[in-house]
Design a protein around this motif. Structure first.
Motif, short mmCIF file in Angstrom:
data_model
loop_
_atom_site.label_atom_id
_atom_site.label_comp_id
_atom_site.label_asym_id
_atom_site.label_seq_id
_atom_site.Cartn_x
_atom_site.Cartn_y
_atom_site.Cartn_z
N LYS A 4 -8.75 3.90 5.49
CA LYS A 4 -7.35 3.79 5.07
C LYS A 4 -6.35 3.27 5.86
N HIS B 128 2.14 1.84 -3.67
CA HIS B 128 1.34 2.44 -4.54
C HIS B 128 0.87 3.86 -4.04
N ASP B 129 0.90 4.15 -2.97
CA ASP B 129 0.63 5.58 -2.37
C ASP B 129 1.51 6.45 -2.59
N ASP B 130 2.86 6.05 -2.79
CA ASP B 130 3.92 6.84 -3.16
C ASP B 130 4.07 7.13 -4.66
N MET C 24 -0.79 9.24 -7.04
CA MET C 24 -1.34 9.27 -5.75
C MET C 24 -0.74 10.46 -4.95
N ASP C 25 0.10 10.12 -4.10
CA ASP C 25 1.03 11.15 -3.29
C ASP C 25 1.95 11.68 -3.86
N GLN D 41 -8.63 4.74 0.71
CA GLN D 41 -7.77 5.48 -0.27
C GLN D 41 -8.38 6.03 -1.47
N SER E 163 0.89 -1.12 -0.05
CA SER E 163 -0.11 -0.22 0.05
C SER E 163 0.89 1.35 0.00
N ASP F 171 -9.65 9.34 -0.03
CA ASP F 171 -8.53 10.18 0.17
C ASP F 171 -8.21 10.78 -1.27
N GLU F 172 -8.31 10.00 -2.34
CA GLU F 172 -7.79 10.62 -3.57
C GLU F 172 -8.96 11.44 -4.14
N LYS G 68 -4.21 17.85 0.72
CA LYS G 68 -5.01 16.68 1.06
C LYS G 68 -6.00 17.12 2.44
#
Length: 196
Positions: free
Chosen positions: A105, A15-17, A21-22, A78, A12, A81-82, A169
Motif C-alpha cells: 500500500k 479514494h482512501d478518505d 474506506m477510511d 489497500q 489514492s 487493508d480493507e 485498523k
C-alpha cells in the motif's frame, strides 16, 4: 513522471478518505474531496487523476509505475487493508498481513519513485537496486511513523483526525505497540541508510 506519481498518490488519498474506506472528513487540515464536492465527484476526480497520470509518465517507466500502483502494489495492499478493518485481523495472522499491507500500500509507491528516477537517468543496475531497497525501507518506516502519529500525533498539525483506532485498523502499533513500532522504524531507517 514525478508529477504523474504524485497524481497517482493524490488519487489514492481521495479514494482512501471515502466513506466506504477510511471515512475521513479532513486531509491536510481541509475538508476531504467527498466532503467538499460529494462522493461521486471525489471518485471521478480520483479516476481522472489516475488516468491523466498515465498520459504524462515517461514510456520508459510506465510498467514499473503501473505495477507499483496496481493490484500487485498499492491497490492490492489497500484491498488487504480493507479486509482487515473492523478488527478482523485479530482472528488471523496480523503480523504477516501488516507487512504485506505496508509493503504494498505504501512502500511500493515510494520505491518506484526512486526506481523511476534512477531508470530515467540511466543509472547502472546496482544503483537502481540500491535505490529500490532504500525506497522500500523508507516507505515501510514512513507507514509505521504515520500509524504512530495517527494515535499520538497532534491532530491539528497533522490536518486529519486519525481514524485507525475507530476503524479498528491493522497497524504496527495495534500489533506491536508504540515503542516496539518506533524501534522497527528506526531499524528500517538505519538499514535504508546503508543501502545509500
Amino acid at each position: 513522471t514525478a508529477c504523474a506519481i504524485e497524481m497517482i498518490h493524490t488519487y489514492s488519498l481521495m479514494h482512501d478518505d471515502l466513506p466506504a474506506m477510511d471515512n475521513d472528513d479532513y486531509r491536510r487540515g481541509k475538508p476531504t474531496s467527498h466532503k467538499k464536492f460529494g462522493e461521486a465527484v471525489a471518485i471521478l476526480a480520483g479516476d481522472g487523476l489516475l488516468t491523466k497520470a498515465f498520459e504524462i509518465i515517461h514510456p520508459k517507466v510506465v510498467k514499473e509505475i503501473a505495477v507499483a500502483a496496481g493490484t500487485k502494489g498499492m491497490v492490492g495492499g489497500q484491498v488487504v487493508d480493507e479486509q482487515m478493518g473492523d478488527g478482523r485481523w485479530e482472528i488471523g495472522d496480523g503480523k504477516k498481513k501488516i507487512n504485506y499491507i505496508n509493503e504494498h500500500k505504501t512502500a511500493k509507491m515510494i520505491e518506484v519513485s526512486l526506481k523511476a528516477g534512477a531508470i530515467l537517468s540511466d543509472a547502472p543496475s546496482v544503483e537502481i537496486k540500491a535505490l529500490s531497497n532504500y525506497g522500500r525501507k523508507i516507505g515501510l518506516a514512513f507507514q509505521i511513523a504515520d500509524d504512530i502519529l495517527d494515535i499520538i500525533g497532534n491532530k491539528k498539525k497533522l490536518g486529519k483526525k486519525g481514524s485507525d483506532i475507530k476503524n479498528k485498523k491493522l497497524t504496527y502499533p495495534s500489533i506491536y505497540g508504540i515503542e516496539k513500532s518506533k524501534q522497527k522504524a528506526a531499524v528500517l531507517i538505519k538499514s535504508a541508510e546503508s543501502d545509500l
